[in-house]
Design a protein around this motif. Structure first.
Motif, PDB file in Angstrom:
ATOM      1  N   PHE A 511     -15.612 -25.836 -11.166  1.00 47.05           N
ATOM      2  CA  PHE A 511     -15.107 -25.929  -9.863  1.00 47.05           C
ATOM      3  C   PHE A 511     -15.983 -27.158  -9.273  1.00 47.05           C
ATOM      4  O   PHE A 511     -15.542 -28.099  -8.353  1.00 47.05           O
ATOM      5  CB  PHE A 511     -14.582 -24.885  -8.903  1.00 47.05           C
ATOM      6  CG  PHE A 511     -13.625 -24.132  -8.988  1.00 47.05           C
ATOM      7  CD1 PHE A 511     -12.401 -24.729  -8.186  1.00 47.05           C
ATOM      8  CD2 PHE A 511     -13.481 -22.685  -9.358  1.00 47.05           C
ATOM      9  CE1 PHE A 511     -11.312 -24.184  -8.359  1.00 47.05           C
ATOM     10  CE2 PHE A 511     -12.203 -22.183  -9.688  1.00 47.05           C
ATOM     11  CZ  PHE A 511     -11.091 -22.742  -9.035  1.00 47.05           C
ATOM     12  N   ASN A 512     -17.201 -26.924  -9.418  1.00 44.26           N
ATOM     13  CA  ASN A 512     -18.455 -27.816  -8.921  1.00 44.26           C
ATOM     14  C   ASN A 512     -18.142 -29.264  -9.628  1.00 44.26           C
ATOM     15  O   ASN A 512     -18.360 -30.013  -8.976  1.00 44.26           O
ATOM     16  CB  ASN A 512     -19.905 -27.064  -9.545  1.00 44.26           C
ATOM     17  CG  ASN A 512     -20.944 -27.941  -8.915  1.00 44.26           C
ATOM     18  OD1 ASN A 512     -20.873 -28.071  -7.547  1.00 44.26           O
ATOM     19  ND2 ASN A 512     -22.026 -28.103  -9.499  1.00 44.26           N
ATOM     20  N   ARG A 513     -17.555 -29.372 -10.759  1.00 39.10           N
ATOM     21  CA  ARG A 513     -17.382 -30.675 -11.350  1.00 39.10           C
ATOM     22  C   ARG A 513     -16.043 -31.285 -11.005  1.00 39.10           C
ATOM     23  O   ARG A 513     -15.785 -32.464 -11.349  1.00 39.10           O
ATOM     24  CB  ARG A 513     -17.356 -30.357 -12.773  1.00 39.10           C
ATOM     25  CG  ARG A 513     -18.660 -30.353 -13.460  1.00 39.10           C
ATOM     26  CD  ARG A 513     -18.750 -30.176 -15.138  1.00 39.10           C
ATOM     27  NE  ARG A 513     -19.757 -29.906 -15.818  1.00 39.10           N
ATOM     28  CZ  ARG A 513     -19.701 -29.650 -17.119  1.00 39.10           C
ATOM     29  NH1 ARG A 513     -18.745 -29.736 -17.975  1.00 39.10           N
ATOM     30  NH2 ARG A 513     -21.114 -29.489 -17.548  1.00 39.10           N
ATOM     31  N   LYS A 514     -15.315 -30.272 -10.198  1.00 38.77           N
ATOM     32  CA  LYS A 514     -14.022 -31.081  -9.561  1.00 38.77           C
ATOM     33  C   LYS A 514     -12.865 -31.230 -10.676  1.00 38.77           C
ATOM     34  O   LYS A 514     -12.318 -32.233 -10.547  1.00 38.77           O
ATOM     35  CB  LYS A 514     -14.340 -31.994  -8.694  1.00 38.77           C
ATOM     36  CG  LYS A 514     -14.985 -31.825  -7.513  1.00 38.77           C
ATOM     37  CD  LYS A 514     -15.306 -32.957  -6.622  1.00 38.77           C
ATOM     38  CE  LYS A 514     -16.137 -32.542  -5.517  1.00 38.77           C
ATOM     39  NZ  LYS A 514     -16.506 -33.722  -4.408  1.00 38.77           N
ATOM     40  N   VAL A 515     -13.065 -30.402 -11.741  1.00 45.62           N
ATOM     41  CA  VAL A 515     -12.072 -30.664 -12.937  1.00 45.62           C
ATOM     42  C   VAL A 515     -10.754 -30.376 -12.358  1.00 45.62           C
ATOM     43  O   VAL A 515     -10.236 -29.503 -11.599  1.00 45.62           O
ATOM     44  CB  VAL A 515     -12.353 -29.561 -14.049  1.00 45.62           C
ATOM     45  CG1 VAL A 515     -11.480 -29.851 -15.018  1.00 45.62           C
ATOM     46  CG2 VAL A 515     -13.625 -29.939 -14.613  1.00 45.62           C
ATOM     47  N   PRO A 516      -9.484 -31.526 -12.610  1.00 40.93           N
ATOM     48  CA  PRO A 516      -8.383 -31.124 -12.292  1.00 40.93           C
ATOM     49  C   PRO A 516      -7.728 -29.851 -12.744  1.00 40.93           C
ATOM     50  O   PRO A 516      -8.302 -29.337 -13.873  1.00 40.93           O
ATOM     51  CB  PRO A 516      -7.801 -32.613 -12.840  1.00 40.93           C
ATOM     52  CG  PRO A 516      -8.536 -33.367 -13.052  1.00 40.93           C
ATOM     53  CD  PRO A 516      -9.936 -32.607 -13.360  1.00 40.93           C
ATOM     54  N   ALA A 517      -6.794 -29.188 -12.118  1.00 36.21           N
ATOM     55  CA  ALA A 517      -6.241 -27.930 -12.516  1.00 36.21           C
ATOM     56  C   ALA A 517      -5.758 -27.923 -13.889  1.00 36.21           C
ATOM     57  O   ALA A 517      -5.976 -26.592 -14.605  1.00 36.21           O
ATOM     58  CB  ALA A 517      -5.092 -27.442 -11.413  1.00 36.21           C
ATOM     59  N   ARG A 518      -4.919 -28.910 -14.208  1.00 39.44           N
ATOM     60  CA  ARG A 518      -4.393 -28.842 -15.443  1.00 39.44           C
ATOM     61  C   ARG A 518      -5.074 -29.190 -16.571  1.00 39.44           C
ATOM     62  O   ARG A 518      -4.925 -29.163 -17.988  1.00 39.44           O
ATOM     63  CB  ARG A 518      -3.055 -29.789 -15.550  1.00 39.44           C
ATOM     64  CG  ARG A 518      -1.909 -29.330 -14.870  1.00 39.44           C
ATOM     65  CD  ARG A 518      -0.914 -30.487 -14.761  1.00 39.44           C
ATOM     66  NE  ARG A 518      -1.224 -31.460 -13.761  1.00 39.44           N
ATOM     67  CZ  ARG A 518      -0.427 -32.712 -13.855  1.00 39.44           C
ATOM     68  NH1 ARG A 518       0.627 -32.900 -14.513  1.00 39.44           N
ATOM     69  NH2 ARG A 518      -0.844 -33.612 -12.935  1.00 39.44           N
ATOM     70  N   GLU A 519      -6.732 -29.473 -16.159  1.00 42.42           N
ATOM     71  CA  GLU A 519      -7.601 -29.780 -17.554  1.00 42.42           C
ATOM     72  C   GLU A 519      -8.624 -28.304 -17.504  1.00 42.42           C
ATOM     73  O   GLU A 519      -9.402 -28.597 -18.506  1.00 42.42           O
ATOM     74  CB  GLU A 519      -8.289 -31.018 -17.051  1.00 42.42           C
ATOM     75  CG  GLU A 519      -7.461 -32.165 -17.136  1.00 42.42           C
ATOM     76  CD  GLU A 519      -8.206 -33.420 -16.920  1.00 42.42           C
ATOM     77  OE1 GLU A 519      -9.430 -33.403 -16.863  1.00 42.42           O
ATOM     78  OE2 GLU A 519      -7.583 -34.492 -16.500  1.00 42.42           O
ATOM     79  N   PHE A 520      -8.310 -27.394 -17.013  1.00 41.45           N
ATOM     80  CA  PHE A 520      -9.388 -26.316 -16.782  1.00 41.45           C
ATOM     81  C   PHE A 520      -9.280 -25.675 -18.283  1.00 41.45           C
ATOM     82  O   PHE A 520     -10.578 -25.343 -18.779  1.00 41.45           O
ATOM     83  CB  PHE A 520      -8.992 -25.261 -15.766  1.00 41.45           C
ATOM     84  CG  PHE A 520      -9.809 -25.347 -14.667  1.00 41.45           C
ATOM     85  CD1 PHE A 520     -10.356 -24.406 -13.997  1.00 41.45           C
ATOM     86  CD2 PHE A 520      -9.712 -26.543 -13.895  1.00 41.45           C
ATOM     87  CE1 PHE A 520     -11.374 -24.502 -13.093  1.00 41.45           C
ATOM     88  CE2 PHE A 520     -10.359 -26.558 -12.728  1.00 41.45           C
ATOM     89  CZ  PHE A 520     -11.090 -25.533 -12.132  1.00 41.45           C
ATOM     90  N   LYS A 521      -8.191 -25.606 -18.832  1.00 44.47           N
ATOM     91  CA  LYS A 521      -8.014 -24.858 -20.179  1.00 44.47           C
ATOM     92  C   LYS A 521      -8.662 -25.556 -21.225  1.00 44.47           C
ATOM     93  O   LYS A 521      -9.326 -24.855 -22.230  1.00 44.47           O
ATOM     94  CB  LYS A 521      -6.595 -24.758 -20.565  1.00 44.47           C
ATOM     95  CG  LYS A 521      -6.138 -23.777 -21.768  1.00 44.47           C
ATOM     96  CD  LYS A 521      -4.653 -23.536 -21.869  1.00 44.47           C
ATOM     97  CE  LYS A 521      -4.648 -22.741 -23.068  1.00 44.47           C
ATOM     98  NZ  LYS A 521      -3.146 -22.639 -23.253  1.00 44.47           N
ATOM     99  N   THR A 522      -8.728 -26.863 -21.135  1.00 42.35           N
ATOM    100  CA  THR A 522      -9.326 -27.755 -22.295  1.00 42.35           C
ATOM    101  C   THR A 522     -10.631 -28.192 -22.072  1.00 42.35           C
ATOM    102  O   THR A 522     -11.480 -28.811 -23.062  1.00 42.35           O
ATOM    103  CB  THR A 522      -8.454 -28.823 -22.531  1.00 42.35           C
ATOM    104  OG1 THR A 522      -8.149 -29.863 -21.348  1.00 42.35           O
ATOM    105  CG2 THR A 522      -7.012 -28.552 -23.210  1.00 42.35           C
ATOM    106  N   THR A 523     -11.271 -28.109 -20.861  1.00 41.63           N
ATOM    107  CA  THR A 523     -12.667 -28.319 -20.572  1.00 41.63           C
ATOM    108  C   THR A 523     -13.517 -27.599 -21.411  1.00 41.63           C
ATOM    109  O   THR A 523     -13.870 -26.353 -21.134  1.00 41.63           O
ATOM    110  CB  THR A 523     -13.079 -28.702 -19.033  1.00 41.63           C
ATOM    111  OG1 THR A 523     -12.050 -29.563 -18.507  1.00 41.63           O
ATOM    112  CG2 THR A 523     -14.179 -29.088 -18.967  1.00 41.63           C
ATOM    113  N   HIS A 524     -14.487 -28.105 -22.166  1.00 43.97           N
ATOM    114  CA  HIS A 524     -15.683 -27.194 -22.688  1.00 43.97           C
ATOM    115  C   HIS A 524     -16.926 -27.311 -21.870  1.00 43.97           C
ATOM    116  O   HIS A 524     -17.272 -28.181 -21.348  1.00 43.97           O
ATOM    117  CB  HIS A 524     -15.986 -28.100 -24.014  1.00 43.97           C
ATOM    118  CG  HIS A 524     -17.111 -27.245 -24.695  1.00 43.97           C
ATOM    119  ND1 HIS A 524     -17.046 -26.132 -25.147  1.00 43.97           N
ATOM    120  CD2 HIS A 524     -18.553 -27.548 -25.035  1.00 43.97           C
ATOM    121  CE1 HIS A 524     -17.975 -25.566 -25.677  1.00 43.97           C
ATOM    122  NE2 HIS A 524     -19.203 -26.768 -25.534  1.00 43.97           N
TER     123      HIS A 524
END
Length: 531
Positions: A511-524
């Motif tokens: 959330f702090n990095r403002k990752v888009p919702a659909r990329e949460f699953k794949t972000t390391h």
């Protein structure tokens, strides 16, 4: 031990330990190593292994979640009362030969008053829980529940019943704000989905008891047809008070209050022993300190600042969406069955069957949360119910026969089943995981407040659509709920992140990095990162 906060034998040492600064875990290499090991052990632990090693944690989580049975019980009680023959005769108006109905305005008031009280309760729950903890706040609410039931039991008019419901609603707000937060904090990561999903099971248990009691007293033509089911509410508060008193406090809350020795004891009571408990404590301290660096003492205003605003919007949106995907059909099942053309006695039988099937659906949600992601379950569950809602609407639009009446009733049961197995339980999991740890008591309260803000007008709309003195739409209400469910699906597709398998530290960073919702699953997110 390197953590320097294990159980000590002298009072002076305990006091010294409790005064240690959380920031030490970020600067001390040994403590940071333990925190990393603690998080790794959570990631590596499967559902079955976690359940075997932490059975007590599961039990305590379920006990807190079981408090919601009282909101469920009372909610279903009122929806069944408006279908009771004697109740309608005594408090309703004549709508035809040997037919009576509770006026729409009073029906709505009965359904809404408890929600208005709960709206007040959820706002009070956050600050009180932050100050006194989950245990004492819940005990206080249970005492209040015992007292307010008297008003409903001795009511002699609809006005008194509405007042009783309003006051009973206040402790409901405490229960629903605290239960998912406590459950998510006392179990390992892999069990968060299953334990928070038991909230929906508790809701179904309340529905089963009410359905059975209402069916048993349906044919009584005196005041006990509704007073006895009301009195059954006293079954729950006192035993729950004893169990909650014996429960361990959340170690996350204890750490936030600087009570490390107590937090360690709580972790050990929940299932972690020896080195594992030290590592778990270090992991909790690390997350609490990282969040403390992002903001100071928690306040309601923090929910609407920076990245916490996004989290608050997700929580409030998920809670509010429970009212737009067919849930109100389940909540007013008996009355819906009657309006669909089913006889009163059959309607109560169907409601009992419906409540039991919801319980089965809740049980099926446990393996679902282990196999599939939160986002996946919510999107597919909503899509399936959209289809059934429009089929229900079509059945309600054609020429009405005995067959179409039963078709509408069966579709109502199916919609309730899908909701109870998918959107209902997974919503509680999502809201418990989405909030920042330091704001959890506040955010679950505000989120539930959004639920009541949405539910109060929707209850009026649902009553207006079904009531004979209103629009009398029966199954055609599926058009309305189908459209609102589509809106929920679209919003979830674009804004609901996948949080399955993520530690609270990882969720904070995403959330702090403002990752888009659909990329949460794949972000390391690396286990060593403290961003």
């Amino acid at each position: 031990m390197s953590s320097g906060i294990e159980e000590t034998k002298t009072e002076g040492q305990v006091q010294h330990n409790e005064k240690l600064d959380h920031s030490e875990v970020l600067t001390n290499k040994d403590l940071m190593h333990e925190a990393i090991e603690g998080e790794n052990q959570e990631h590596q632990m499967g559902v079955w292994e976690a359940a075997k090693t932490h059975p007590k944690a599961c039990i305590w989580a379920f006990i807190f979640c079981f408090t919601i049975v009282m909101e469920s019980f009372d909610m279903f009680l009122n929806t069944n009362f408006v279908a009771l023959t004697y109740y309608k005769q005594r408090f309703g108006v004549s709508t035809g030969p040997k037919e009576w109905s509770i006026p729409t305005r009073w029906q709505s008031a009965l359904f809404q008053s408890g929600q208005c009280g709960a709206f007040l309760g959820v706002f009070a729950a956050g600050p009180i829980t932050n100050r006194f903890g989950y245990r004492w706040t819940t005990i206080f609410a249970l005492i209040m529940m015992n007292a307010t039931i008297f008003i409903s039991f001795f009511s002699t008019s609809l006005g008194m019943m509405v007042a009783g419901q309003l006051l009973e609603g206040i402790p409901w707000g405490f229960f629903i704000a605290n239960s998912p937060a406590y459950a998510s904090e006392v179990v390992p990561l892999s069990l968060r989905g299953a334990t928070t999903a038991t909230l929906q099971m508790s809701w179904s248990i309340g529905g089963i008891i009410v359905a059975g009691a209402s069916y048993a007293y349906n044919n009584r033509m005196d005041q006990w047809s509704w007073r006895v089911p009301t009195a059954l509410q006293w079954l729950f508060p006192t035993p729950l008070m004893i169990l909650v008193f014996l429960a361990p406090e959340s170690p996350w809350w204890l750490i936030r209050r600087g009570r490390k020795a107590e937090a360690l004891r709580s972790i050990e009571r929940l299932g972690d022993k020896g080195d594992k408990s030290q590592k778990t404590l270090a992991m909790i301290e690390r997350t609490v300190e990282l969040e403390a660096e992002m903001g100071g003492a928690p306040s309601l205003l923090d929910l609407f600042k920076g990245t916490d605003l996004r989290r608050t919007l997700i929580i409030t949106g998920m809670y509010a969406s429970q009212n737009f995907a067919g849930n109100l059909i389940a909540n007013q099942a008996t009355y819906f069955f009657e309006q669909a053309g089913i006889s009163t006695d059959k309607a109560f039988q169907l409601n009992l069957i419906n409540s039991c099937l919801q319980f089965v659906a809740n049980a099926l949600s446990w393996p679902l949360t282990a196999w599939f992601g939160r986002r996946t379950i919510y999107l597919w569950g909503t899509a399936i119910n959209v289809a059934f809602l429009f089929i229900l609407a079509i059945c309600g639009s054609v020429h009405q026969t005995h067959a179409t009446s039963y078709a509408q009733a069966c579709l109502g049961v199916i919609i309730s089943f899908v909701y109870a197995g998918a959107m209902g339980p997974i919503t509680y999991t999502i809201i418990a995981e989405t909030s920042a740890v330091r704001l959890r008591a506040l955010s679950t309260g505000v989120g539930r407040a959004a639920y009541y803000v949405a539910e109060i007008p929707m209850i009026f709309l649902a009553s207006q659509m079904l009531n004979q003195t209103g629009w009398n739409l029966a199954g055609k209400c599926g058009y309305v709920w189908g459209c609102t469910a589509i809106v929920c699906w679209i919003l979830a597709y674009f804004f609901l992140p996948e949080l399955k398998g993520r530690s609270y530290r990882e969720i904070d960073i995403l959330f702090n990095r403002k990752v888009p919702a659909r990329e949460f699953k794949t972000t390391h997110i690396d286990v060593t990162e403290n961003e």
